[in-house]
Design a protein around this motif. Structure first.
Motif, PDB file in Angstrom:
ATOM      1  N   ASP A  54      38.595  44.755  -1.777  1.00 23.08           N
ATOM      2  CA  ASP A  54      38.814  43.318  -1.643  1.00 23.08           C
ATOM      3  C   ASP A  54      37.629  42.752  -0.880  1.00 23.08           C
ATOM      4  OD1 ASP A  54      39.723  40.716  -0.874  1.00 23.08           O
ATOM      5  OD2 ASP A  54      41.793  41.406  -1.104  1.00 23.08           O
ATOM      6  N   ARG A  96      37.044  39.494  -0.165  1.00 21.23           N
ATOM      7  CA  ARG A  96      37.268  38.180   0.439  1.00 21.23           C
ATOM      8  C   ARG A  96      37.061  38.231   1.951  1.00 21.23           C
ATOM      9  NH1 ARG A  96      43.083  36.950  -0.941  1.00 21.23           N
ATOM     10  NH2 ARG A  96      43.157  39.189  -0.631  1.00 21.23           N
ATOM     11  N   TRP A 152      32.345  40.396   1.222  1.00 20.90           N
ATOM     12  CA  TRP A 152      31.040  40.042   0.653  1.00 20.90           C
ATOM     13  C   TRP A 152      30.434  38.898   1.469  1.00 20.90           C
ATOM     14  CZ3 TRP A 152      26.886  41.128  -1.828  1.00 20.90           C
ATOM     15  CH2 TRP A 152      26.136  40.166  -2.515  1.00 20.90           C
ATOM     16  N   CYS A 162      38.382  39.393  -5.559  1.00 26.19           N
ATOM     17  CA  CYS A 162      38.302  38.293  -4.593  1.00 26.19           C
ATOM     18  C   CYS A 162      39.408  37.306  -4.959  1.00 26.19           C
ATOM     19  CB  CYS A 162      36.912  37.653  -4.593  1.00 26.19           C
ATOM     20  SG  CYS A 162      36.478  36.802  -6.119  1.00 26.19           S
ATOM     21  N   ARG A 163      39.271  36.058  -4.611  1.00 24.43           N
ATOM     22  CA  ARG A 163      40.307  35.067  -4.911  1.00 24.43           C
ATOM     23  C   ARG A 163      40.413  34.802  -6.402  1.00 24.43           C
ATOM     24  NH1 ARG A 163      39.181  29.454  -2.431  1.00 24.43           N
ATOM     25  NH2 ARG A 163      37.669  29.524  -4.097  1.00 24.43           N
ATOM     26  N   ARG A 217      33.270  35.592  -6.453  1.00 25.48           N
ATOM     27  CA  ARG A 217      32.541  36.326  -5.408  1.00 25.48           C
ATOM     28  C   ARG A 217      32.443  37.807  -5.755  1.00 25.48           C
ATOM     29  NH1 ARG A 217      35.874  34.489  -0.275  1.00 25.48           N
ATOM     30  NH2 ARG A 217      37.313  33.979  -1.945  1.00 25.48           N
ATOM     31  N   SER A 218      33.517  38.359  -6.295  1.00 26.34           N
ATOM     32  CA  SER A 218      33.491  39.778  -6.652  1.00 26.34           C
ATOM     33  C   SER A 218      32.497  40.039  -7.780  1.00 26.34           C
ATOM     34  CB  SER A 218      34.886  40.285  -7.008  1.00 26.34           C
ATOM     35  OG  SER A 218      35.511  39.471  -7.968  1.00 26.34           O
ATOM     36  N   GLY A 271      40.925  37.677 -10.359  1.00 25.47           N
ATOM     37  CA  GLY A 271      41.065  37.712  -8.911  1.00 25.47           C
ATOM     38  C   GLY A 271      42.482  37.934  -8.416  1.00 25.47           C
TER      39      GLY A 271
END
Length: 142
Positions: free
Chosen positions: A28, A30, A49, A88-89, A93-94, A115
């Motif tokens: 994860d 986030r 991240w 991520c959400r 971002r991931s 996400g």
């Protein structure tokens, strides 16, 4: 030059990969606050991240992932590195974190494209269209 991207998985596909391959690891990415208070998949390892307080990219992200892999999840000549599944959400971002890992030479990197919370609906709410939590997959929070 186009950057290669991690392989995309739905939340359900990611969960299945984790069930089918005991070497796979779910990371994860986030922020600490999101991980703790919004919730996270059961068994996920938290390596942000981008994190508070400065909201800058974690300069140790690749190193932390490498430590995770060498800390028991294993990379060796008999077996390639274990699959690393990033979440991520909403998958953005991931995706960026996954590209960074691939650029650093890691392989077998996946991105949960929907996400943890999923896409926004017409009322700007998450967890109503898709995402790990919406799909009813195991999760927990503080």
């Amino acid at each position: 030059m186009e950057t290669s991207s991690p392989l995309s998985l739905s939340a359900v596909e990611a969960y299945k990969l984790l069930q089918d391959n005991p070497r796979a690891v779910l990371v994860d990415v986030r922020s600490s606050m999101e991980f703790l208070f919004v919730g996270h998949p059961v068994g996920a390892v938290h390596i942000p991240w981008i994190d508070e307080p400065n909201w800058e990219i974690n300069p140790d992200f690749v190193t932390d992932i490498r430590k995770l892999l060498l800390g028991g999840v294993v990379c060796d000549k008999e077996h390639d590195c274990a699959p690393v599944i990033l979440i991520c959400r909403s998958g953005k971002r991931s995706l960026e974190a996954g590209k960074h890992l691939l650029e650093a030479g890691l392989t077998d990197i996946y991105n949960v494209e929907e996400g943890f919370e999923g896409d926004l609906n017409e009322h700007h709410q998450r967890s109503t269209i898709n995402g790990w939590r919406f799909r009813g997959l195991p999760w927990e929070q503080c």
